[in-house]
Design an enzyme around this catalytic site. Structure first.
Site, PDB file in Angstrom:
ATOM      1  N   HIS A  26      56.278  31.369  17.578  1.00  0.00           N
ATOM      2  CA  HIS A  26      55.788  32.405  18.484  1.00  0.00           C
ATOM      3  C   HIS A  26      54.544  31.881  19.209  1.00  0.00           C
ATOM      4  O   HIS A  26      53.673  31.257  18.610  1.00  0.00           O
ATOM      5  CB  HIS A  26      55.451  33.672  17.691  1.00  0.00           C
ATOM      6  CG  HIS A  26      55.221  34.876  18.550  1.00  0.00           C
ATOM      7  ND1 HIS A  26      54.038  35.094  19.228  1.00  0.00           N
ATOM      8  CD2 HIS A  26      56.026  35.933  18.853  1.00  0.00           C
ATOM      9  CE1 HIS A  26      54.120  36.231  19.895  1.00  0.00           C
ATOM     10  NE2 HIS A  26      55.316  36.764  19.691  1.00  0.00           N
TER      11      HIS A  26
ATOM     12  N   GLU B  32      51.888  33.266  20.271  1.00  0.00           N
ATOM     13  CA  GLU B  32      50.602  33.721  19.756  1.00  0.00           C
ATOM     14  C   GLU B  32      50.182  32.900  18.534  1.00  0.00           C
ATOM     15  O   GLU B  32      49.011  32.510  18.406  1.00  0.00           O
ATOM     16  CB  GLU B  32      50.654  35.205  19.389  1.00  0.00           C
ATOM     17  CG  GLU B  32      49.314  35.739  18.899  1.00  0.00           C
ATOM     18  CD  GLU B  32      49.371  37.163  18.399  1.00  0.00           C
ATOM     19  OE1 GLU B  32      48.574  37.502  17.497  1.00  0.00           O
ATOM     20  OE2 GLU B  32      50.199  37.952  18.896  1.00  0.00           O
TER      21      GLU B  32
END
EC number: 1.17.7.4
Length: 335
Positions: free
Chosen positions: A148, A150
């Site tokens: 991901h 993030e």
């Protein structure tokens, strides 16, 4: 930001609740749902950048994880790229709401790119926590999903100190240098329940594990999950509007099922709703992920109305009032 107690659960029960007999067709509509403050800021950042600089402008990765938003911006002249080396030297590039590592900033500077950072301030907070505890030589256990954006951005702040913990099943693989200097941080869009189960298991292994200075899972993620938990036990079906690469949207499906919904599906658009899902259904719950514009929810509501689900009851568990300022270079043009 938001209230912490139910305001208007709004669920009208009947003697037949929990069955499909003698109950009229209805929709329970979760509130809050859809755009959070960070997503609103990120999308407006791209729109204002287009107004200020003209097309094309470049965005590294998807600005937010929603097909409709990305396709709409692409039609307006936004070019989405995976890495900064795909951006022409000297061009404008916007960093997505999910944040980037210092290495990405350095790469952009080396190409003389004009960068505009749309990172959600709540993600930036986690970055700052990672840097702070790395300076103090802690082992940082970052709870999140591998790959991901993030997680990659946060881990990139202190790669020599951060270990990814991808759910409770990954806990046994964790190793630390000093059990007295271990802290956990998390991706902001996770399931609250699963994250706390991961923390519980980590603390069994490392009893002195420290908590982050403040809650890392964002208020909007938590609020949307709380609303779904409130309505799911009454629902034969919960439809979550959101994209499959949206972590918080995927989590809402899981939360709905775990909270008692008989079925739950994730759709980007109303046309993806299979009418067969509605067979024998009296109560449909509707919510949407934090990167979903409400026009997509309206489309699902219109589709359901065509199938006899005209009674819409709100399930309100919080009011959200938080607003984030645009990046400094765009603030003077904010409407």
């Amino acid at each position: 930001m938001s209230t912490a107690i139910p305001l208007n659960v709004g669920i009208t029960r009947s003697a037949g609740a929990g069955t499909t007999e003698s109950v009229g067709k209805r929709v329970l509509l979760a509130e809050p749902r859809g755009y959070c403050a960070g997503v609103d800021r990120a999308v407006e950042t791209v729109e204002k950048s287009l107004e200020k600089h003209g097309a094309p402008i470049y965005v590294r990765k998807e600005i937010v994880h929603n097909r409709h938003v990305v396709e709409t911006l692409r039609a307006q002249g936004v070019i989405f790229v995976d890495e900064t080396d795909e951006v022409p030297e000297g061009a404008v590039v916007v960093f997505s709401a999910h944040g980037v590592s210092p290495a990405v900033h350095e790469s952009a500077a080396a190409r003389n790119l004009h960068t505009i950072d749309a990172t959600c301030p709540l993600v930036t907070k986690v970055h700052q926590e990672a840097k702070r505890f790395a300076r103090d030589d802690y082992d940082i256990l970052l709870i999140g999903h591998e790959g991901h954006e993030e997680v990659e951005g946060t881990a990139g702040e202190a790669p020599e100190h951060v270990q990814l913990v991808d759910g409770p099943a990954s806990v046994d693989k964790v190793t630390v240098r000093d059990e007295s200097k271990v802290i956990w941080l998390s991706q902001t869009t996770l399931s609250v329940d699963e994250t706390m189960e991961t923390v519980r298991r980590l603390r069994e292994r490392f009893p002195t594990l420290q908590d982050p200075p403040s809650d890392d899972i964002c208020y909007a993620t938590q609020n949307r999950q709380v609303a779904v938990k409130a309505m799911a036990p009454e629902c034969d079906l919960v439809i979550v509007v959101g994209s499959r690469n949206s972590s918080n949207s995927v989590r809402l499906v899981e939360v709905a099922l775990n909270a008692g919904a008989k079925a739950s599906y994730l759709v980007d658009y109303a046309r993806e709703v299979d009418p067969a899902w509605l067979d024998g259904v009296s109560t449909v719950g509707i919510t949407s992920g934090a990167s979903v514009p409400d026009i997509l929810v309206r489309g699902v509501l219109d589709m359901l109305e065509e199938h006899g689900f005209a009674d819409v009851q709100p399930v309100t568990t919080a009011n959200e009032t938080l607003v984030f300022a645009l990046p400094r270079e765009l603030r003077t043009t904010r409407r």
